[in-house]
Design an enzyme around this catalytic site. Sequence first.
Site, mmCIF file in Angstrom:
data_model
loop_
_atom_site.group_PDB
_atom_site.id
_atom_site.type_symbol
_atom_site.label_atom_id
_atom_site.label_comp_id
_atom_site.label_asym_id
_atom_site.label_seq_id
_atom_site.Cartn_x
_atom_site.Cartn_y
_atom_site.Cartn_z
ATOM 1 N N HIS A 99 0.852 -1.193 0.000
ATOM 2 C CA HIS A 99 0.000 0.000 0.000
ATOM 3 C C HIS A 99 0.891 1.247 0.000
ATOM 4 O O HIS A 99 1.943 1.262 0.641
ATOM 5 C CB HIS A 99 -0.919 -0.010 1.231
ATOM 6 C CG HIS A 99 -2.012 1.007 1.135
ATOM 7 N ND1 HIS A 99 -1.798 2.334 1.359
ATOM 8 C CD2 HIS A 99 -3.326 0.880 0.801
ATOM 9 C CE1 HIS A 99 -2.948 3.001 1.177
ATOM 10 N NE2 HIS A 99 -3.885 2.136 0.820
ATOM 11 N N GLU A 148 -3.934 1.596 -7.298
ATOM 12 C CA GLU A 148 -4.407 2.727 -6.493
ATOM 13 C C GLU A 148 -3.548 3.961 -6.758
ATOM 14 O O GLU A 148 -2.496 4.146 -6.116
ATOM 15 C CB GLU A 148 -4.309 2.386 -5.008
ATOM 16 C CG GLU A 148 -5.171 1.237 -4.567
ATOM 17 C CD GLU A 148 -5.468 1.321 -3.073
ATOM 18 O OE1 GLU A 148 -6.645 1.327 -2.722
ATOM 19 O OE2 GLU A 148 -4.515 1.413 -2.285
ATOM 20 N N SER A 185 -10.891 6.545 -3.432
ATOM 21 C CA SER A 185 -12.126 7.340 -3.401
ATOM 22 C C SER A 185 -13.321 6.629 -4.053
ATOM 23 O O SER A 185 -14.135 7.272 -4.727
ATOM 24 C CB SER A 185 -11.890 8.720 -4.024
ATOM 25 O OG SER A 185 -10.940 9.433 -3.273
HETATM 26 P P1 PGA Z 1 -9.913 5.560 0.025
HETATM 27 O O1 PGA Z 1 -8.629 4.652 0.308
HETATM 28 O O2 PGA Z 1 -11.034 4.650 -0.432
HETATM 29 O O3 PGA Z 1 -10.209 6.201 1.353
HETATM 30 O O4 PGA Z 1 -9.541 6.543 -1.020
HETATM 31 C C1 PGA Z 1 -8.306 3.565 -0.516
HETATM 32 C C2 PGA Z 1 -7.059 2.886 0.002
HETATM 33 O O5 PGA Z 1 -6.171 3.568 0.508
HETATM 34 O O6 PGA Z 1 -6.935 1.649 -0.066
#
Ligand code: PGA
Length: 222
Positions: A99, A148, A185
Amino acid sequence: MKKLLIVANWKSYKTIYEAKVWIDKISEQLKTFPPVDYKKVIVCPSSTILFFLNQAIKNKELPFFLGAQNISKFPQGAYTGEINVDQVKELADYVIIGHSERRKYFAEDDAVLKNKVSLAVSKMLTPIFCVQDENISIPKEIEIVAYEPIFAIGSGKPDNPSEANSVAEKIKNKTGLKYVLYGGSVTAQNVSEFTGMPSIDGVLIGGASLDPIKFWEIVQNA
Ligand code: PGA
């Protein structure tokens, strides 16, 4: 119909008490809006909550799988403060690795991540490997990738779904992977724009997974 993976990343939020409230509320939702087979839901809480969720899922027969958000880069041993792969595997089937928050705040580089992936796979713990763009290196053992983009995480500004699809497609072409998820998001309002894309096989949800009602709405709309 393609199988969708829907992953909740609670990050460093929730106490056990708050997790219990989440479980109670989502159990109510499940009675009104039952789950469907082709959507696999994986919940990734902090390690202190894994045991509680593991028991709650069994006792209430909830259709959820469990994942951790991290494992130690070391196996079992004298590493004070670390939670190792065997300890996680007792309670969960998945682990998020790579991540962007771990890369940024905990200086996890490709070598460390590769090591964590090998440890996880050696104990049959399935990594959900996060990449921030199509050029990030993906260890060969990986079966599930989550794309991501950094700008989309926690910002309320998701990637454009067709842009995300094209990155997912590039990753698949390069690696031959079957599962590429999108994260950043994701909400109940936009989730179907992502899951409707041909190369996107699910979503990784941070902020919106903390609220059980919103989360279950996302699962239904996916
Ligand atoms: P978010 O985070 O849905 O709050 O944008 C996604 C993530 O960090 O896995």
